[in-house]
Design a protein around this motif. Sequence first.
Motif, PDB file in Angstrom:
ATOM      1  N   ALA A  47       0.833  -1.209   0.000  1.00 44.67           N
ATOM      2  CA  ALA A  47       0.000   0.000   0.000  1.00 44.67           C
ATOM      3  C   ALA A  47       0.864   1.254   0.000  1.00 44.67           C
ATOM      4  CB  ALA A  47      -0.948  -0.003   1.199  1.00 44.67           C
ATOM      5  N   MET A  48       1.875   1.267   0.862  1.00 43.53           N
ATOM      6  CA  MET A  48       2.753   2.430   0.948  1.00 43.53           C
ATOM      7  C   MET A  48       3.484   2.666  -0.381  1.00 43.53           C
ATOM      8  SD  MET A  48       5.672   3.256   3.798  1.00 43.53           S
ATOM      9  CE  MET A  48       6.817   2.044   3.195  1.00 43.53           C
ATOM     10  N   ALA A  49       4.026   1.607  -0.959  1.00 39.16           N
ATOM     11  CA  ALA A  49       4.762   1.739  -2.221  1.00 39.16           C
ATOM     12  C   ALA A  49       3.841   2.193  -3.353  1.00 39.16           C
ATOM     13  CB  ALA A  49       5.435   0.411  -2.573  1.00 39.16           C
ATOM     14  N   GLN A  50       2.651   1.605  -3.429  1.00 34.96           N
ATOM     15  CA  GLN A  50       1.737   1.981  -4.508  1.00 34.96           C
ATOM     16  C   GLN A  50       1.259   3.420  -4.364  1.00 34.96           C
ATOM     17  OE1 GLN A  50      -1.293  -1.128  -4.610  1.00 34.96           O
ATOM     18  NE2 GLN A  50      -0.092  -2.299  -6.092  1.00 34.96           N
ATOM     19  N   VAL A  51       0.887   3.834  -3.159  1.00 38.06           N
ATOM     20  CA  VAL A  51       0.430   5.210  -2.959  1.00 38.06           C
ATOM     21  C   VAL A  51       1.571   6.187  -3.240  1.00 38.06           C
ATOM     22  CG1 VAL A  51      -0.363   6.889  -1.232  1.00 38.06           C
ATOM     23  CG2 VAL A  51      -1.449   4.634  -1.380  1.00 38.06           C
ATOM     24  N   LEU A  63       3.806   8.696   2.058  1.00 36.15           N
ATOM     25  CA  LEU A  63       3.439   7.911   3.240  1.00 36.15           C
ATOM     26  C   LEU A  63       4.679   7.313   3.875  1.00 36.15           C
ATOM     27  CD1 LEU A  63       0.273   5.824   2.276  1.00 36.15           C
ATOM     28  CD2 LEU A  63       0.452   7.584   4.026  1.00 36.15           C
ATOM     29  N   THR A  64       4.738   7.366   5.180  1.00 36.31           N
ATOM     30  CA  THR A  64       5.753   6.661   5.954  1.00 36.31           C
ATOM     31  C   THR A  64       5.121   5.347   6.411  1.00 36.31           C
ATOM     32  OG1 THR A  64       5.001   7.630   8.027  1.00 36.31           O
ATOM     33  CG2 THR A  64       6.718   8.852   6.795  1.00 36.31           C
ATOM     34  N   PRO A  65       5.908   4.407   6.901  1.00 39.59           N
ATOM     35  CA  PRO A  65       5.295   3.177   7.413  1.00 39.59           C
ATOM     36  C   PRO A  65       4.253   3.444   8.504  1.00 39.59           C
ATOM     37  CG  PRO A  65       7.633   2.828   7.092  1.00 39.59           C
ATOM     38  CD  PRO A  65       7.374   4.305   6.875  1.00 39.59           C
ATOM     39  N   SER A  66       4.551   4.313   9.468  1.00 33.86           N
ATOM     40  CA  SER A  66       3.573   4.574  10.531  1.00 33.86           C
ATOM     41  C   SER A  66       2.364   5.338   9.997  1.00 33.86           C
ATOM     42  CB  SER A  66       4.216   5.302  11.718  1.00 33.86           C
ATOM     43  OG  SER A  66       4.706   6.558  11.324  1.00 33.86           O
ATOM     44  N   GLY A  67       2.583   6.201   9.019  1.00 29.12           N
ATOM     45  CA  GLY A  67       1.463   6.928   8.409  1.00 29.12           C
ATOM     46  C   GLY A  67       0.555   6.002   7.618  1.00 29.12           C
ATOM     47  N   ALA A  68       1.155   5.075   6.881  1.00 30.92           N
ATOM     48  CA  ALA A  68       0.363   4.111   6.121  1.00 30.92           C
ATOM     49  C   ALA A  68      -0.417   3.210   7.068  1.00 30.92           C
ATOM     50  CB  ALA A  68       1.278   3.279   5.218  1.00 30.92           C
ATOM     51  N   LEU A  69       0.226   2.783   8.146  1.00 33.71           N
ATOM     52  CA  LEU A  69      -0.452   1.930   9.117  1.00 33.71           C
ATOM     53  C   LEU A  69      -1.579   2.696   9.809  1.00 33.71           C
ATOM     54  CD1 LEU A  69      -0.590  -0.870  10.300  1.00 33.71           C
ATOM     55  CD2 LEU A  69       1.127  -0.193  11.985  1.00 33.71           C
ATOM     56  N   VAL A 103      -1.120   3.364 -11.188  1.00 38.06           N
ATOM     57  CA  VAL A 103      -1.082   2.083 -10.488  1.00 38.06           C
ATOM     58  C   VAL A 103      -2.148   1.198 -11.133  1.00 38.06           C
ATOM     59  CG1 VAL A 103      -1.341   0.885  -8.281  1.00 38.06           C
ATOM     60  CG2 VAL A 103      -0.259   3.135  -8.365  1.00 38.06           C
ATOM     61  N   ALA A 104      -1.708   0.311 -12.014  1.00 43.92           N
ATOM     62  CA  ALA A 104      -2.624  -0.493 -12.822  1.00 43.92           C
ATOM     63  C   ALA A 104      -3.433  -1.495 -12.010  1.00 43.92           C
ATOM     64  CB  ALA A 104      -1.848  -1.218 -13.916  1.00 43.92           C
ATOM     65  N   GLU A 109      -5.570  -2.791   0.143  1.00 39.09           N
ATOM     66  CA  GLU A 109      -5.138  -1.805   1.136  1.00 39.09           C
ATOM     67  C   GLU A 109      -4.863  -0.454   0.475  1.00 39.09           C
ATOM     68  OE1 GLU A 109      -5.244  -5.607   2.590  1.00 39.09           O
ATOM     69  OE2 GLU A 109      -3.939  -4.989   0.946  1.00 39.09           O
ATOM     70  N   THR A 110      -4.328  -0.464  -0.733  1.00 34.86           N
ATOM     71  CA  THR A 110      -4.127   0.782  -1.471  1.00 34.86           C
ATOM     72  C   THR A 110      -5.475   1.440  -1.733  1.00 34.86           C
ATOM     73  OG1 THR A 110      -2.097  -0.025  -2.499  1.00 34.86           O
ATOM     74  CG2 THR A 110      -3.212   1.797  -3.610  1.00 34.86           C
ATOM     75  N   LEU A 111      -6.463   0.628  -2.098  1.00 37.77           N
ATOM     76  CA  LEU A 111      -7.808   1.158  -2.323  1.00 37.77           C
ATOM     77  C   LEU A 111      -8.378   1.765  -1.039  1.00 37.77           C
ATOM     78  CD1 LEU A 111      -9.332  -1.589  -4.653  1.00 37.77           C
ATOM     79  CD2 LEU A 111      -8.355   0.637  -5.292  1.00 37.77           C
ATOM     80  N   GLN A 112      -8.081   1.141   0.110  1.00 34.19           N
ATOM     81  CA  GLN A 112      -8.541   1.691   1.392  1.00 34.19           C
ATOM     82  C   GLN A 112      -7.950   3.080   1.624  1.00 34.19           C
ATOM     83  OE1 GLN A 112     -11.294   0.345   2.674  1.00 34.19           O
ATOM     84  NE2 GLN A 112     -10.457  -0.137   4.675  1.00 34.19           N
TER      85      GLN A 112
END
Length: 178
Positions: A47-51, A63-69, A103-104, A109-112
């Motif tokens: 999710a973090m990488a795709q966003v 996004l950082t890991p804590s921000g994505a979480l 992002v094809a 989680e990215t959708l969330q």
Amino acid sequence: MTLSVRRSLAVLALGAALVSAGCSVNRAETAAVVDGNVITEGQLQVAMAQVNSMEPALLQEPLTPSGALTALVQAPVVLDVLADKGIVVSDTLATREAQGRGVANPSGETLQVIRLASAITAAQQSGQITEADGAAITEAMGALDVEVNPRYGTFAPETASIQLTAPEWIKAEEIPAP
């Protein structure tokens, strides 16, 4: 006992062991458990990488890991509150948004994260989110049972976010004054 009964018992025992083993946030592949729902390291990282790869960027800051979480923990509660106000962003709309930003094949989680960001933006632009709504969201978040892998920090119910923390065994180095 027949062979088929022993096999069935062995399969049930293995299944029980796997289920109980997956319940701990100390497992390396678990980022957090929210009311029994596991957010894995892989889901978080994808999710973090795709966003963060979206062009144009979805968010003002990467996004950082804590921000994505934090976003993944908050999304179900915030999206429910906003849905009650008539602000709904579907997976179909979020998928189109992701694809329009390069992002094809976005993960769930990215959708969330996209749904969360889009719904909050829509609520702010329409003036439909109030301080009372913010308090209701924070209260609902505080009622969640959130366990976070210590590498990401701890869940702070008062801010409904993941706060970076240093483990107790890490002590700040004191530098003597010159």
